[in-house]
Structure formats: C-alpha cells, structure tokens
Design a protein around this motif. Structure first.
Motif, PDB file in Angstrom:
ATOM      1  N   ILE B 196       0.829  -1.200   0.000  1.00 10.68           N
ATOM      2  CA  ILE B 196       0.000   0.000   0.000  1.00 10.68           C
ATOM      3  C   ILE B 196       0.867   1.255   0.000  1.00 10.68           C
ATOM      4  N   ALA B 199       2.500   1.692  -3.309  1.00  6.25           N
ATOM      5  CA  ALA B 199       1.579   2.223  -4.318  1.00  6.25           C
ATOM      6  C   ALA B 199       1.455   3.741  -4.174  1.00  6.25           C
ATOM      7  N   ILE B 215      -2.027  -0.515 -10.329  1.00 10.05           N
ATOM      8  CA  ILE B 215      -2.489   0.287  -9.191  1.00 10.05           C
ATOM      9  C   ILE B 215      -3.679   1.117  -9.647  1.00 10.05           C
ATOM     10  N   ARG B 216      -4.805   0.937  -8.978  1.00  8.70           N
ATOM     11  CA  ARG B 216      -5.990   1.709  -9.356  1.00  8.70           C
ATOM     12  C   ARG B 216      -5.888   3.087  -8.724  1.00  8.70           C
ATOM     13  N   TYR B 220      -6.518   4.274  -4.693  1.00  8.19           N
ATOM     14  CA  TYR B 220      -5.381   4.530  -3.812  1.00  8.19           C
ATOM     15  C   TYR B 220      -5.275   5.992  -3.407  1.00  8.19           C
ATOM     16  N   LEU B 223      -7.754   6.239  -0.726  1.00  7.81           N
ATOM     17  CA  LEU B 223      -7.257   5.534   0.454  1.00  7.81           C
ATOM     18  C   LEU B 223      -6.261   6.410   1.199  1.00  7.81           C
ATOM     19  N   ILE B 227      -6.628   7.587   5.023  1.00  3.12           N
ATOM     20  CA  ILE B 227      -5.659   7.323   6.089  1.00  3.12           C
ATOM     21  C   ILE B 227      -5.175   8.637   6.681  1.00  3.12           C
TER      22      ILE B 227
END
Lengths: 286, 347
Positions: B196, B199, B215-216, B220, B223, B227
């Motif tokens: 992760i 990426a 890697i989309r 990401y 994401l 985070i």
C-alpha cells in the motif's frame, strides 16, 4: 449498439485459439482528431514467441503499444488478450490479467530503491489490506517475506542487479535503469511482456546483455514477448515473427528474413526510387 | 563505526530498527517517554502533549502530501471534524475515550474521502485550492450548525476518564496522547513496508506508470486521503481531550499551513521528517519566547521589542532550512548518521 455488443461477444467466444495466440490485435484503428495514428492494424502474437514491431519514427508503434496496454481506447477494432476482448478493461485490470510493459523513456519511481521498484511490480497479486499494513502482522509480514525471497532468488539473481538492490534508482546508469524496469515487469508475473525499445540508447555490451535477458525470459520463464525496437540486428536475431508498420498501417509481417527483404520495408526505411534517378532529377530541377 | 550488522534472513533485513545501536536508542527513548510526566512541570508537560498531537497530524499529512504527492490544505479542518466528533460523543453518549477517538478518526476519514474525490482530476496547486474550499465549507458548518456544534461559542466537554479517574492536567492526558502517538507512528512506518505504501509513492512519482503496474489510481488516492484524515481526526480528538473547549476558530486555515510547513521543513516522504518537522515548528517559537523571557530582567523592554523579532527569526529559520537542506531535517539527521556509520574514517 445492442447488435454490436452481441457480435462482439460472439466473436470473442469463437473457438479459434488455433495457433495458441495469446494476444490478437484485430482491425484496430486509432485517431486523434484528424490524425490517424493507426488504421486497420491486425496481427497476432503466438504464445511463447518473441514478436517484434518495427517501423520508422512516427509509424505508430508506441500508439499501438498504448492501445494494447490500455492507455488509449482504439476508435475501432478489438484487442484480445487470452481470448478475451479487453477493449473495455482498464490498464490496472490488464496488469492483473498478466500484461506487463516497460516504457521507451524509463518509467521507474525515482523516490524508491531498486528493490522497492521491483516489489511494486507484484502489487496487483498481493492481498495485504490497510489493517494488515498498519500493523505489519500476519499476512503483510508473510507476503513481504515471500515476495522478497522470490525477487532476490529469481529476479535479482537472474538480471545480475544484486549489487544495486538498495540504491535509489535515480543514481543508476541508463542501462541499469532499463534492466531494473525489466525486473519490475518480471515481478508482475506476466503472461506477455511488452517491451518498448528495450535497448534504445544502450552501448554494444549493454545491448548484448539485454538481448540475452530477453531470450532467457522467453526460454526459461516461458513468457511471451512483444517488443518495439529500432536496433535491426537485435530484432532480426531474436524475433520469431516481425510486424512492420508505416504510417499507421501494417506493411508486411512474417519471418525476420522475409520482412527484411520485403521491398516495401526497404522503401519505408530508405525511401523509394533509385538514387541515380533522384540525383539526376535534382540536377535538372536546378 | 557501524559493524556487525550482517543479516541472516529477509525478515531481519526488513526490520524498522535494524541495528543494536538503534534498538538501544529506542529503548532509551521509550524510557524517557515513560519517566517524563513524573519529572516535568506543567509547562513542559503542556508543550510535550502539544508536540505529540502535532506529530500525529503532521504524519497524517505527510502520508498524503509527502508520500502520495497530493497537496492538501484541509488537515486542520479534518482535525476539527475529529475534535467535534469526540466532544459530541463525550457530552452526549459518554462512551470510552478510545472508542470516541476511533469514531473521530473514522468520521474524519469519511469527510477526507469526499474532499479527495477531485484528486483524480486535479493535482498540485489546484488540488490545494480544492481542499481550501473544503476547509472553508467545514468551518462554515462548525460555526452554523448550532444544534450540533454549539455554533460560534463552541462546545465544552468533560475530561477523558480511565476507570473513573479523570485526566485533567497535561501530565495526565499525556497517558492517552503518548501511547496513541507511538502506535500511530509505528502504523505509518509499517505502511511503507508493504504494497500500500509503495503504491502511494508510485502515484507520487509517476502516476501513469503506476496504473500500468496494476495500481488503481482513484482507489489509492482516496485511500491515502482516508488514512491521512484518519490521523487528522485522531489528532483532533486528542486535541479535544487536551483543551476540552472546541470552537470553530480552534482549527483555522493557518493551522493547515502550519502542518504543510512542518512536513516541508522536516522532510516530505519521511516518517522521521514528519516527527522532526512537527517538533521544530511547535518548539522553536516556544524556545524563542523563552529566550525573550530570559532577556527581560536585563533588558526591561525585551518583550515589547523582541516579540516581532521572534516571529521574523522563526520565518527566517524556516527559509534557512529550505535553502540549506531542501530535503528537510530528516536528511540532516541521515547525514549525521552516515557520518557516524563510518567514523572515525571519512567518506
């Protein structure tokens, strides 16, 4: 629209994986506004072969690669990978299905070490989720360890880049960067490897190393290779099948020797007509 | 000189702290963190807590901006979401603080994902402007949704409690803030040992080739926003437990700029950089203030004259570091380490 859908799916169900073709480009056209980058390009790549696409600058080779890997959507025609029409499938999903590519102008991640760049290749096949990652426990730890072992033992050893594994890619020479890019593509566990000018700008020794790696990839790893290359020596020595493009069209395809001898190919590279006549014409014009 | 660091397996090679010297220092640091509240006064305790809260939020922003390359000026607003969530839960539900903090992080990351939606299309400064817009909207919501946020006068909340023991003083709230900060820092460091984190860095360095590697991008990028704003939300929650009065003015845009400056001064794309940057940005103004205080017995006008000078010196220090070491304090730290790896030999 409905009709087209049906005919497309019917076509992809048709049985004819006759010669075990892994990738098929079927009547693909691509245009940007009025510029036709590709028109009606068809060819196929047989499993376990090395197929090369050649052609003068601006012939549409990289556009073709971009259509295959999913950056461009062909305006007409289909790209079939493993018998499946991938026109509607995005680039990341094509990667998951086993399509890996390298770029003409190196596309490594400068902020990472060689090792991390290679590990990144496996991204689509790993399963670690955010929680695993934050605590680096269980699956994350196990996956990372297995991946590291495999990369070290299969890829880094194979490509002879063990001395640079912890260096940042920004500091590497051009030839080594190309090699790291190949390593990253191999880490993707590809079924087909698309190489965009793998030896461009390399010296003789680096070219020979790369040629050896490409052959080994085919023979030891059993990965099919499709490459775009200008180095005719390399193309003729390595390829099982050569496709020649000019002005977005396939001029000819076949065995390397036949393509090389084809009059259209010679005229595409060297220009047409005989030199004496041209010189005479030039003088008369003056 | 650094010797005897041969690794026997890949797990050891991938460890966060891979030498005994490093581990010894970490043990010393842990001991210091455990002893600190017993020996520090109120003022030092207050500063330490503030630094720790800022470290959590700065690390969050570093994940988004430093590692993923998405510039955000919404960090303070996300902290606000976390702080209000904690205050509302503490006042109305009285749920345990750990749960409140988790919910605060979750709420902030939901908001973060929504704010992050434009990031697929816009990058760099344009994204920064989009996140400013989001923080203005959030500020408006804090100030005007009176029935929930208490409007302009804000919310006053009860202190956190463990087993019926109320944590009021900074040296008491420290026992919530410190362990959570440590856990979150380890989380962030671990993230970048896995797919992760890789990426995220790939998206920062070259988003187009990241896509070809499977890697989309949208997933990401969102994401990363999630985070990052989770960290902001938890930091905001800790902030709420620390100050216990939350108003719309608690989280101004200036605070977002503070966090951005912290990661730039500390070192973008380095966990240590986020920590050093947050410490620098929080402590340097305080240290300058103390120096002015020391001067005042000798020079009665010191406070009046030196206060503006203090701010100028602070700004000057930031510029000095940017020119002297563009990779931030973390790079200076790495250079020092490198020096001692070879000492007494020279490179």
């Amino acid at each position: 629209m409905q009709m087209r859908q049906v005919s497309q799916s019917a076509r992809s169900i048709e049985p004819p994986l006759l010669n075990q073709e892994i990738l098929a480009v079927d009547r693909v056209s691509l245009s940007f506004g009025g510029v036709k980058a590709l028109s009606n390009v068809s060819f196929s790549v047989k499993e376990g072969s090395i197929t090369s696409v050649i052609g003068p600058n601006g012939a549409g080779k990289t556009s073709l690669f971009n259509s295959i890997s999913g950056f461009y959507k062909p305006s007409e025609g289909d790209v079939r990978f493993l018998g499946e029409n991938v026109n509607k499938i995005t680039a990341p999903e094509r990667a998951e299905r086993g399509m890996a590519r390298t770029f003409q102008n190196i596309a490594l991640f400068k902020g990472m070490t060689v090792l991390d760049n290679i590990k990144l290749g496996r991204h689509a096949h790993l399963k670690t989720n955010v929680l695993d990652a934050l605590f680096y426990f269980g699956r994350a730890r196990r996956e990372e360890c297995e991946l590291r072992r495999e990369i070290e033992e299969r890829i880094i050893d194979f490509l002879e880049i063990d001395h640079i594994r912890n260096q940042s890619v920004a500091n590497l020479s051009y030839g080594l960067q190309k090699r790291v890019e190949l390593a990253r593509a191999l880490a993707m566990q590809p079924k087909i490897l698309l190489l965009d000018e793998p030896v461009a700008g390399m010296n003789r020794e680096e070219t020979e190393d790369m040629a050896r790696f490409i052959l080994d990839v085919k023979e030891e790893w059993g990965v099919t290779v499709l490459m775009v290359e200008h180095d005719m020596g390399l193309v003729m020595d390595l390829s099982d099948h050569v496709v020649c493009l000019n002005f977005g069209k396939v001029i000819t395809e076949g065995l390397p020797g036949d393509v090389q001898a084809h009059p259209d190919v010679i005229s595409a590279y060297l220009g047409s007509g005989d030199v004496a006549a041209l010189r005479k014409k030039f003088k008369e014009g003056k | 000189m650094r010797i005897g660091t041969a690794k026997e397996n890949y797990l050891h090679d991938a460890a966060l702290f891979d030498t005994n010297v490093q581990r010894a220092w970490m043990v010393a640091l842990a001991a210091a963190l455990l002893v600190l509240p017993f020996i520090s006064g109120q003022y030092i305790g207050y500063l330490v807590c503030l630094v720790l809260i800022n470290i959590v939020s700065t690390t969050g922003l570093n994940i988004l901006t430093g590692f993923t390359g998405l510039v955000s000026l919404g960090q303070a607003a996300f902290m606000g979401v976390g702080a209000y969530t904690v205050a509302i839960l503490e006042i109305n539900a009285g749920t345990p603080f750990l749960l409140n903090l988790l919910i605060a992080g979750g709420a902030a990351s939901l908001v973060g994902v929504v704010v992050g939606l434009p990031s697929l299309r816009v990058k760099g400064l344009y994204l920064a402007i989009a996140t400013i817009a989001a923080s203005v909207i959030l500020h408006f919501v804090f100030a005007n949704w009176t029935s929930v946020t208490g409007g302009v006068s804000g919310l006053t909340m009860p202190p956190a409690s463990i087993f019926g023991f109320e944590l009021v003083q900074p040296n008491q709230v420290y026992w919530i803030i410190m362990p959570i900060t440590v856990v979150m820092l380890f989380g962030a460091a671990n993230l970048f040992r896995t797919r992760i984190g890789r990426a995220f860095i790939a998206i920062r360095d070259r988003d187009i080739s990241a896509e070809v590697l499977g890697i989309r991008l949208l997933r990401y990028k969102l994401l990363s926003f999630a985070i990052s704003s989770f960290y902001a939300g938890v930091a905001g929650g800790l902030w709420a437990y620390f100050f216990r009065v939350i108003t719309p003015e608690s989280f101004p845009l200036m605070m977002s700029i503070f966090f951005l400056a912290a990661i730039i001064v500390g070192g973008m794309g380095s966990i240590l950089g986020g920590i050093l940057g947050a410490v620098f940005m929080t402590m340097v103004p305080e240290i300058l203030k103390m120096m002015v205080g020391v001067l005042s017995p000798i020079w009665p006008d010191a406070v009046a004259v030196m206060s503006p000078v203090r701010i100028i010196v602070f700004g000057g220090l930031i510029i000095f570091f940017l020119i002297f070491e563009p990779d931030g304090l973390a790079e200076i730290w790495r250079n020092i380490r490198r020096f001692f790896h070879l000492w007494p030999f020279r490179t």
